[in-house]
Design an enzyme around this catalytic site. Structure first.
Site, short mmCIF file in Angstrom:
data_model
loop_
_atom_site.label_atom_id
_atom_site.label_comp_id
_atom_site.label_asym_id
_atom_site.label_seq_id
_atom_site.Cartn_x
_atom_site.Cartn_y
_atom_site.Cartn_z
N HIS A 516 0.81 -1.22 0.00
CA HIS A 516 0.00 0.00 0.00
C HIS A 516 0.85 1.27 0.00
O HIS A 516 0.33 2.37 -0.23
CB HIS A 516 -0.95 0.00 1.21
CG HIS A 516 -2.31 0.55 0.90
ND1 HIS A 516 -2.52 1.55 -0.02
CD2 HIS A 516 -3.53 0.23 1.39
CE1 HIS A 516 -3.80 1.84 -0.09
NE2 HIS A 516 -4.45 1.04 0.75
N ASP A 520 -2.03 2.05 -4.88
CA ASP A 520 -3.31 2.46 -4.30
C ASP A 520 -4.37 1.39 -4.57
O ASP A 520 -4.28 0.63 -5.55
CB ASP A 520 -3.77 3.79 -4.90
CG ASP A 520 -2.84 4.93 -4.54
OD1 ASP A 520 -2.22 4.85 -3.45
OD2 ASP A 520 -2.73 5.88 -5.33
#
Length: 545
Positions: A516, A520
């Protein structure tokens, strides 16, 4: 004519040494340049090393199971021309003998009182086991106090990060004292065994400490404690007990069984003493198949076991070592350093499976059979150029993400010794069948421990699949320092509503994980949906842009 000293080259992975599996030449053989001469084993693979020159073998250094230091002379050739040995001494022996420890002061509390005239005590210190280790784990003693042994007889087995090593006795005599039980760590250079030998030995008389022995007890003090040196419950002692079937004994006392670290590790875990396992490999080497056959035939089982149903109260503590320890460290690093998030999507692969079956029926004989993995690889190759942040490696220590134009697919592969990830380099340049053949070749090499260093490194994104055991969904762990992994779950038939009708379709879930910090959630979802669209309409996989 001249002498050429061949030094063990760098075997990769930062190793300072490698285990000798076996020589493929012997003194007197005439060999050519690039002919394989020796096989060594690293953490991940067996490697055949070719000769850098043509000539006649003068001497080789080491026996199977020994550790060879990178950069040390392992083979001497007689070659045309001056050679390269003018400024360094060649090994003077074909097989190195165990180093005899120098005379040492006895541990506090050790005395020679009571030793017969003409006999003395010999202290054996744990030798350097290589790899820069300051200590080694004790796997098991092969002798006990009271045993009479001969020089070069294996007396103790210890384990380093990479291999099990049997250490021979440097002298002939009677065992007076041994130190440690299986699982304990022994320091290199510490006293681990005392022998009563003919002659003066290497111990001088020493007064008994008023505080009692601090390291090794006197010979008189150890005799009553023989049964407590190694706990009777350990797998090593169980394997060496009279319950082991004597019909499998194939070696004389002192004859060393030859086996790879992987075989030795499995034997230790199953409580099997390799001394009793017949070897069918070159030079009597014990293979995985030999070990399996021995266990299946009852060689590791005792007699007189109760026939009724009895409550099982035993436990087993398994030391995390070798490749298993490496895997554990890498998984821990990945979970500690990478903020994972997972995305699961189901894919209707009915049409894809029909295409695969048709292609195999038509081309399998000439081109080989296709699994689903090459189709998934092709879909990923078609999709990744639009998502360069996913085909990347995050070097978080240095604070940059390196994106790749080429797609280097890691294929997570289960092997007898643990999980490894061979790499299909430049998958974007391969046809469907070329990709399938490369996946099959790499998986076979990994399972046999033959994959090279290059074949096990450099991946930019990984595919993981448990095949028929794939379950409905998984949360795969990213192969650090990559930023994404795509997991394949099992294909099952399900009722699906299509056009207002309930029909049976073949459904397979894709379970993917992403870093992450780099990827995204929206981009990850789009990436997986693009792959899904290609797999559900397989004809589009072959449409050129």
């Amino acid at each position: 004519m001249g002498r050429y000293n061949f030094k063990l080259p760098d075997v990769g992975e930062g190793s300072a040494e490698a285990e000798l599996v076996g020589w493929q030449v012997e003194p007197g053989d005439t060999i050519v340049e690039d002919q394989p001469v020796v096989e060594v084993m690293t953490d991940k693979a067996s490697v055949e090393i070719p000769s850098p020159a043509a000539g006649t073998v003068v001497s080789v250094v080491g026996a199977p199971g020994e550790m060879l230091a990178v950069g040390s002379v392992v083979l001497v050739l007689e070659v045309d021309g001056p050679g390269n040995a003018g400024d360094e001494a060649a090994p003077s022996v074909v097989q190195p003998q165990p180093e005899t420890p120098p005379a040492a002061e006895p541990p506090a509390g050790t005395e020679r009182t009571g030793a017969p005239a003409g006999e003395g005590n010999y202290v054996f210190k744990l030798p350097d086991v290589g790899e820069g280790s300051a200590e080694a784990e004790l796997v098991g003693w092969q002798v006990e106090p009271g045993d009479t042994i001969v020089e070069d007889q294996p007396v103790v087995e210890v384990m380093t990060d990479k291999a099990s090593v049997e250490i021979p006795s440097p002298a002939t005599g009677t065992v007076v004292w041994v130190k440690g039980a299986p699982g304990e760590m022994l320091a290199v250079g510490s006293d681990i065994l005392i022998l009563q030998v003919a002659g003066p030995g290497n111990m001088t008389a020493a007064p008994v400490s008023s505080e009692g022995p601090s390291e090794a007890p006197s010979p008189a003090a150890v005799a009553p404690a023989r049964a407590t040196v190694v706990p009777a419950e350990t797998p090593e002692r169980r394997a060496a007990s009279p319950a082991t079937k004597p019909g499998f004994a194939t070696r004389t006392p002192g004859e060393k069984p030859v086996a790879s670290p992987a075989v030795r590790r499995r034997a230790w875990e199953h409580g099997v003493q390799l001394q009793f396992v017949p070897g069918s490999g070159p030079g009597g080497r014990i293979t995985q198949d030999d070990l399996d056959a021995y266990v299946e035939s009852g060689g590791a089982l005792g007699t007189g076991a109760p026939t009724g149903r009895q409550p099982k109260t035993g436990t087993e503590d398994v030391k995390v070592i070798g490749l298993r320890r490496t895997i554990a460290k890498r998984m821990q690093d990945a979970k500690r350093r990478i903020p994972h998030f997972s995305y699961v999507e189901e894919v209707d692969v009915t049409d894809l499976e029909a295409l695969r079956v048709t292609l195999n029926a038509q081309y399998a004989k000439d081109r080989g059979k296709l699994t689903l993995l090459p189709f998934l690889a092709k879909a990923m190759v078609r999709t990744l150029p639009d998502y360069p942040q996913i085909n990347a490696r995050f070097h978080d220590d240095d604070g940059f993400v390196r994106r790749y134009d080429g797609v280097h697919l890691g294929i997570a592969t289960q092997t007898p010794t643990g999980l490894v990830v061979p790499v299909v380099h430049h998958a974007e340049a391969l046809t469907l069948w070329e990709c399938g053949a490369e996946v099959a070749r790499l998986a076979a090499a990994a399972r046999e421990g033959k994959a090279s260093r290059d074949e096990l490194s450099g991946s930019t994104i990984t595919i993981t699949s448990l095949g028929a055991l794939g379950g409905l969904a998984t949360t795969p762990v990213i192969n650090y320092p990559e930023v994404a992994i795509v997991g394949v779950n099992k294909m099952i038939e399900r009722p699906v509503v299509r056009g207002g009708q309930i029909v049976v379709r073949k459904i397979m879930n894709l379970s993917s994980s992403f870093d992450h910090r780099v990827v995204d959630g929206w981009d990850a979802a789009e990436f997986v949906q693009r792959i899904r669209a290609l797999l559900e309409t397989p004809a589009t996989l072959f449409v050129e842009d």
